[in-house]
Design a protein around this motif. Structure first.
Motif, PDB file in Angstrom:
ATOM      1  N   UNK A  36       6.727   3.558  -4.627  1.00 53.28           N
ATOM      2  CA  UNK A  36       7.944   2.646  -4.364  1.00 53.28           C
ATOM      3  C   UNK A  36       7.538   1.508  -3.055  1.00 53.28           C
ATOM      4  N   UNK A  37       7.890   0.384  -3.122  1.00 52.74           N
ATOM      5  CA  UNK A  37       7.486  -0.410  -1.980  1.00 52.74           C
ATOM      6  C   UNK A  37       7.706  -0.209  -0.752  1.00 52.74           C
ATOM      7  N   UNK A  38       6.630  -0.585   0.165  1.00 55.81           N
ATOM      8  CA  UNK A  38       7.019  -0.393   1.507  1.00 55.81           C
ATOM      9  C   UNK A  38       8.193  -1.134   2.044  1.00 55.81           C
ATOM     10  N   UNK A  39       8.809  -0.551   2.952  1.00 58.82           N
ATOM     11  CA  UNK A  39      10.060  -1.229   3.600  1.00 58.82           C
ATOM     12  C   UNK A  39       9.489  -1.546   4.988  1.00 58.82           C
ATOM     13  N   UNK A  40      10.195  -2.711   5.561  1.00 58.79           N
ATOM     14  CA  UNK A  40       9.939  -3.366   6.933  1.00 58.79           C
ATOM     15  C   UNK A  40      10.784  -2.621   7.918  1.00 58.79           C
ATOM     16  N   UNK A  41      11.664  -1.650   7.496  1.00 51.32           N
ATOM     17  CA  UNK A  41      12.572  -1.041   8.228  1.00 51.32           C
ATOM     18  C   UNK A  41      11.835  -0.479   9.557  1.00 51.32           C
ATOM     19  N   UNK A  42      12.506  -0.529  10.689  1.00 48.74           N
ATOM     20  CA  UNK A  42      12.319   0.157  12.057  1.00 48.74           C
ATOM     21  C   UNK A  42      12.967   1.511  12.483  1.00 48.74           C
ATOM     22  N   UNK A  43      14.059   1.673  11.732  1.00 51.23           N
ATOM     23  CA  UNK A  43      14.816   2.643  12.150  1.00 51.23           C
ATOM     24  C   UNK A  43      15.468   3.463  11.198  1.00 51.23           C
ATOM     25  N   UNK A  44      14.777   3.721   9.844  1.00 55.11           N
ATOM     26  CA  UNK A  44      15.103   4.389   8.745  1.00 55.11           C
ATOM     27  C   UNK A  44      14.204   5.319   8.087  1.00 55.11           C
ATOM     28  N   UNK A  45      14.525   6.094   6.986  1.00 54.90           N
ATOM     29  CA  UNK A  45      13.918   6.966   6.455  1.00 54.90           C
ATOM     30  C   UNK A  45      12.829   6.721   5.500  1.00 54.90           C
ATOM     31  N   UNK A  46      11.775   7.332   5.187  1.00 63.43           N
ATOM     32  CA  UNK A  46      10.784   6.919   4.335  1.00 63.43           C
ATOM     33  C   UNK A  46      11.210   7.652   2.973  1.00 63.43           C
ATOM     34  N   UNK A  47      10.922   7.068   1.513  1.00 70.10           N
ATOM     35  CA  UNK A  47      11.524   7.580   0.480  1.00 70.10           C
ATOM     36  C   UNK A  47      10.428   8.983   0.104  1.00 70.10           C
ATOM     37  N   UNK A  48      10.762   9.752  -0.805  1.00 74.30           N
ATOM     38  CA  UNK A  48      10.030  10.786  -1.209  1.00 74.30           C
ATOM     39  C   UNK A  48       9.171  10.722  -2.447  1.00 74.30           C
ATOM     40  N   UNK A  49       8.177  11.426  -2.547  1.00 71.35           N
ATOM     41  CA  UNK A  49       7.096  11.005  -3.457  1.00 71.35           C
ATOM     42  C   UNK A  49       7.755  11.710  -4.860  1.00 71.35           C
ATOM     43  N   UNK A  50       7.393  11.110  -5.986  1.00 71.63           N
ATOM     44  CA  UNK A  50       7.744  11.685  -7.265  1.00 71.63           C
ATOM     45  C   UNK A  50       6.796  12.950  -7.810  1.00 71.63           C
ATOM     46  N   UNK A  51       7.653  13.682  -8.581  1.00 74.62           N
ATOM     47  CA  UNK A  51       6.955  14.751  -8.947  1.00 74.62           C
ATOM     48  C   UNK A  51       5.717  14.679 -10.054  1.00 74.62           C
ATOM     49  N   UNK A  52       4.784  15.398 -10.144  1.00 78.81           N
ATOM     50  CA  UNK A  52       3.339  15.518 -10.832  1.00 78.81           C
ATOM     51  C   UNK A  52       3.976  16.070 -12.347  1.00 78.81           C
ATOM     52  N   UNK A  53       3.082  15.606 -13.206  1.00 74.62           N
ATOM     53  CA  UNK A  53       2.937  16.094 -14.686  1.00 74.62           C
ATOM     54  C   UNK A  53       1.744  16.577 -14.938  1.00 74.62           C
ATOM     55  N   UNK A  54       1.716  17.516 -16.017  1.00 71.82           N
ATOM     56  CA  UNK A  54       0.111  18.063 -16.223  1.00 71.82           C
ATOM     57  C   UNK A  54      -0.711  16.981 -16.898  1.00 71.82           C
ATOM     58  N   UNK A  55      -0.134  16.056 -17.613  1.00 76.74           N
ATOM     59  CA  UNK A  55      -0.807  15.051 -18.428  1.00 76.74           C
ATOM     60  C   UNK A  55      -1.386  13.971 -17.637  1.00 76.74           C
ATOM     61  N   UNK A  56      -0.545  13.560 -16.658  1.00 78.87           N
ATOM     62  CA  UNK A  56      -0.888  12.242 -15.692  1.00 78.87           C
ATOM     63  C   UNK A  56      -1.003  12.676 -14.232  1.00 78.87           C
ATOM     64  N   UNK A  57      -0.890  13.768 -13.834  1.00 75.24           N
ATOM     65  CA  UNK A  57      -1.264  14.031 -12.467  1.00 75.24           C
ATOM     66  C   UNK A  57      -0.041  13.737 -11.687  1.00 75.24           C
ATOM     67  N   UNK A  58      -0.442  13.293 -10.343  1.00 75.80           N
ATOM     68  CA  UNK A  58       0.515  13.207  -9.180  1.00 75.80           C
ATOM     69  C   UNK A  58       1.627  11.966  -9.358  1.00 75.80           C
ATOM     70  N   UNK A  59       2.857  12.184  -8.991  1.00 80.50           N
ATOM     71  CA  UNK A  59       3.831  11.271  -9.012  1.00 80.50           C
ATOM     72  C   UNK A  59       3.453  10.223  -7.991  1.00 80.50           C
TER      73      UNK A  59
END
Length: 246
Positions: free
Chosen positions: A77-100
């Motif tokens: 996901x794109x970086x946000x310029x926010x200075x007082x908010x939360x970061x996004x979570x990472x997507x889940x992995x798959x066996x075929x394509x690796x990390x999310x």
């Protein structure tokens, strides 16, 4: 607050228990008493399948979307310029394509100090500590990895920014800038999307807030994986900033 600050605002406002007031990314200014018995919100939409949700309201304050899913490795996901908010979570992995895909990041250098000043909070930008500070919502979640045939789940969108300036605030309902949930893949062995980060709530009043209600900047949950795919990660919580203004 100076007397001229809320000159053109309503003298008072009541949000009834069956009403949701969507701030749409604009400040809510009330010259007198604000009574919230319902919901005041600017939340991040959830992802659905491979499609990210829309943006939280961003007519003045920035908002950020989750990454779309694909059959390949998850997208960041794109970086946000926010200075007082939360970061996004990472997507889940798959066996075929690796990390999310990685969740969107947020800035932290200027902290929350600028948004304790009414004019800065309502404008959404400020020069602070020798740098530009931006008031915006949470970052979006990364997408889950696909399996080569089926798409991973999309990331949830970040919660928006809610700014309330009133002489007094009684909150018996809900004020929320929560992040959106990541999506689960529809089929195959693909990873779920990451949850959106919680947004920012700024409450500037002349007296201490009263009431039995809730203020939420909770993150979105990660979407479940499908088949052997992994579940996405939740985002991180946003921030609630309360300031008494003279």
């Amino acid at each position: 607050m100076q007397e001229g600050f809320l000159t053109n605002s309503p003298s008072s406002l009541t949000v009834d228990s069956d009403v949701t007031l969507d701030t749409a990314g604009l400040p809510l200014l009330v010259a007198g008493a604000l009574l919230n018995n319902g919901t005041i919100a600017n939340t991040g939409p959830a992802g659905s399948g491979a499609s990210p949700g829309g943006f939280a309201g961003n007519l003045m304050y920035g908002a950020f979307q989750g990454a779309a899913g694909s059959v390949n490795a998850g997208a960041a996901a794109p970086a946000a310029g926010s200075t007082a908010a939360g970061a996004g979570g990472a997507g889940g992995a798959s066996v075929a394509k690796g990390a999310g895909g990685a969740g969107g990041t947020v800035a932290s250098s200027s902290g929350t100090a600028a948004w304790r000043v009414p004019y800065a909070a309502t404008a959404g930008v400020a020069a602070w500590g020798g740098a530009a500070a931006v008031l915006a919502g949470g970052a979006g979640g990364g997408s889950g990895s696909g399996d080569g045939t089926n798409s991973g789940g999309a990331g949830g969108s970040g919660g928006g920014a809610v700014v309330i300036c009133a002489k007094s605030l009684a909150n018996n309902g809900l004020i929320t800038a929560a992040g959106g949930a990541g999506a689960s893949p529809i089929t195959g062995n693909a990873g779920g999307g990451g949850g959106g980060g919680g947004g920012t709530v700024v409450l500037i009043t002349q007296s201490t807030m009263t009431g039995t209600g809730t203020v939420s900047v909770s993150p979105g949950a990660g979407g479940g994986g499908h088949g052997t795919g992994s579940t996405g990660s939740a985002g991180s919580s946003g921030q609630v900033i309360q300031e008494l203004a003279a």
